[in-house]
Every structure is written in C-alpha cells, then in structure tokens.
Scaffold this motif. Sequence first.
Motif, PDB file in Angstrom:
ATOM      1  N   ASP A  22       0.824  -1.213   0.000  1.00 32.85           N
ATOM      2  CA  ASP A  22       0.000   0.000   0.000  1.00 32.85           C
ATOM      3  C   ASP A  22       0.856   1.260   0.000  1.00 32.85           C
ATOM      4  O   ASP A  22       0.649   2.165  -0.805  1.00 32.85           O
ATOM      5  CB  ASP A  22      -0.931   0.018   1.223  1.00 32.85           C
ATOM      6  N   LYS A  47      -4.505  -5.822   6.998  1.00 38.52           N
ATOM      7  CA  LYS A  47      -3.458  -4.824   6.846  1.00 38.52           C
ATOM      8  C   LYS A  47      -2.433  -4.952   7.970  1.00 38.52           C
ATOM      9  O   LYS A  47      -2.773  -5.328   9.086  1.00 38.52           O
ATOM     10  CB  LYS A  47      -4.054  -3.419   6.860  1.00 38.52           C
ATOM     11  N   PRO A  59       3.239   1.318  -4.932  1.00 41.35           N
ATOM     12  CA  PRO A  59       1.930   0.944  -4.382  1.00 41.35           C
ATOM     13  C   PRO A  59       1.148   0.063  -5.356  1.00 41.35           C
ATOM     14  O   PRO A  59       1.134   0.316  -6.561  1.00 41.35           O
ATOM     15  CB  PRO A  59       1.239   2.294  -4.181  1.00 41.35           C
TER      16      PRO A  59
END
Length: 357
Positions: free
Chosen positions: A293, A312, A325
């Motif tokens: 990310d 995450k 990303p």
Amino acid sequence: MASVSIASVNKSFGSHPVIKDVSVEIADGEFVILVGPSGCGKSTLLRIIAGLETIDSGTLAIGERRVNDVEPKDRDIAMVFQNYALYPHMTVAANMAFSLVQRGVAKAEVERHVHEAAAILEIEQLLSRYPKQLSGGQRQRVAMGRAIVRNPKVFLFDEPLSNLDAKLRVQMRGEIKALHHRLATTMIYVTHDQIEAMTMADRIVVLRDGKVEQIGSPLDLYDHPVNLFVAGFLGSNGMAFFRGCYRDGQFVSSDGLKLPFAARGDLEGRDVVYGVRPDDFILTDDGVDATVDVLEPTGSETQMLARWGSQKFTSLFRGRLTAPPGSSVRLGIAPGRAHVFDAASGLRLDGQSPFHA
C-alpha cells in the motif's frame, strides 16, 4: 540509596478506583519505568511514592521504613516534574540551591553541592542565568540538578521529557540514563512513551486501568509479552495481529491466510490471535504474496504498509526497498518470532516463550 516496596496498594478518587492492588518491588539502585496509556494510574502511583497522594490500603516502604503516613519532605526523595517548576526570579544556582537553603545547610556546603551537580550535568556556565534565558533542555537539566543536590535515596521523574522536541528528547534520554549509571541511585520514571521505557529502563512496569499487566526487562517484555495488550503497546510500530485458528499444524486466518507455527496438539481448532512484530517480517521466495500500500523510507530503514488479503499490517526492513503501491512482494515470518495468544482471554498461549514458526 534505597529500595522501594509497593505492596497491595489501592487508591480511589471518590468511588472511582485508580490503583488496584498494585505490588512492585524495586531494588536499591534500579531504574524502573512505569508506562501505560493515559489514565492507567502511572502518575498517581508516582505521586503516592512521593507522598503527594494518600493510600487507601496497602503498604509503601522506602528502604526498611514504612512511609504510608510520612510527609513528603521527610521521605528523602527528589522529584523532577514535567513543567520543570523553576522559580523565574531566581538564578540557576539559586534554583538548584533552594531546598538546601530551606534546610539550613551551610553556605559553603550549598555551593559545593551546586557546583558538583552542575559539573555532572555540564551546566556550570549557566549558573548565573535565569530560567527565561534557558532552552527547554537546559531548564530540564536545572530541574535535575535541583534534585541531585539533595542526594536523595530515590529520584522520581514525572514525564520529564514530554515538553521537549523530538531530537532533544533523544539526547536527554541518553543523558538521564548516563546520570543513573553515574549516581547509581534508585530512579522511578513515569512516561506514556514506550520508546523512552524501552531505551532507558532496567525494568518496565506496564499498567492498564490501575493494574499491573507485566513487569520485566525491556527485551523480556518485547520478546515475551504476556497478553495482547502488552504485545500491542510496546514497540515503536505496533505488532500485527491476525485472527484465526490452529488447524492441521498451521495458523489459518479468518479469510484463509495460512502461516506456520508449531503448537501443542490440544490447540487443534482453537481460536487464536497470531502476532508478528514489524521487524520480524522477512522478504523470502517461500513467503505469502502481500500487496504493497505505502512505502515509507527513512534512509537506514524502510517501513512498508501492506496487506495479506483484507488484513493490513506494517513491516519494517533494514535498508532501502523499491516497491510501488499496488505491487506484490513475498513476505514470511522470521523463524521463532511468531507470537500466539488465546482469542478469548488475550493471554499468551505458551506462557513465556514464543511459538517457533
């Protein structure tokens, strides 16, 4: 110097309990840090030791002396506050000498103690200045000097670095630790900053909601947290947590992620939380594809915010990485560095040592 014994201490403000059956033994000459989130009771516990708050029940001893009902001025302690508490109309020398003058110490003796403390803190050139002429770091040194001249049995620090900028905080951390080594006096230090606790303490006392969660050396708490709270609180970057269960010799997350760890046979099918510290992720061809990310390079390290499926997490690597990303990298867990906790209770499942991934 003296030990400090806190035995089954309780304290409430009205009907609200803030210290709940706390027991801590602090050895003579030890540097102990009380740490925890805002409202956990750490400052109240420090004020109890100082005599600024009374005890509802339990026993507090400094050395061999029970001090529950002893006035603060008679406890032979010195306290360094967050706001420095310097007298603006007095010079540095006068601020440092104030407590000795109040006790009627001879002038020559006062001057000797002040100059000795100033030499330790390297502020001899500041003795004729006033607080308004000093930087934040210099004011903090003066506050510590005022404590040193008293030659107390115990030093108490209440978040002394919280008003300093980040660079000066790092410098002052080192100076306070060096001061402890030089004076070899018992020090009890309160902070909400777990980095201060990790870098300075001989032992850390982790508090939550007025209770002790864990006591141990910084690396012991970092490597062997007893529960999810301690695991998540300590470390400059939070531990990544994955929820799932133990099945067929591996961890299986709620969305199908599979990670290895060795466990007892009686854990088959048990709901667990699998924890990984950011620096325990590794780049490996045998790993699991993760989606990048964000990359945050700092020069010597690179922090990566990534995802395994919907989960995450943050990982940390020495050196520099290039991964735009949305790209994919293969990540694994360093052998022996996984932490596993019971999902219901939050307690570490293996007691003291990590499962070996």
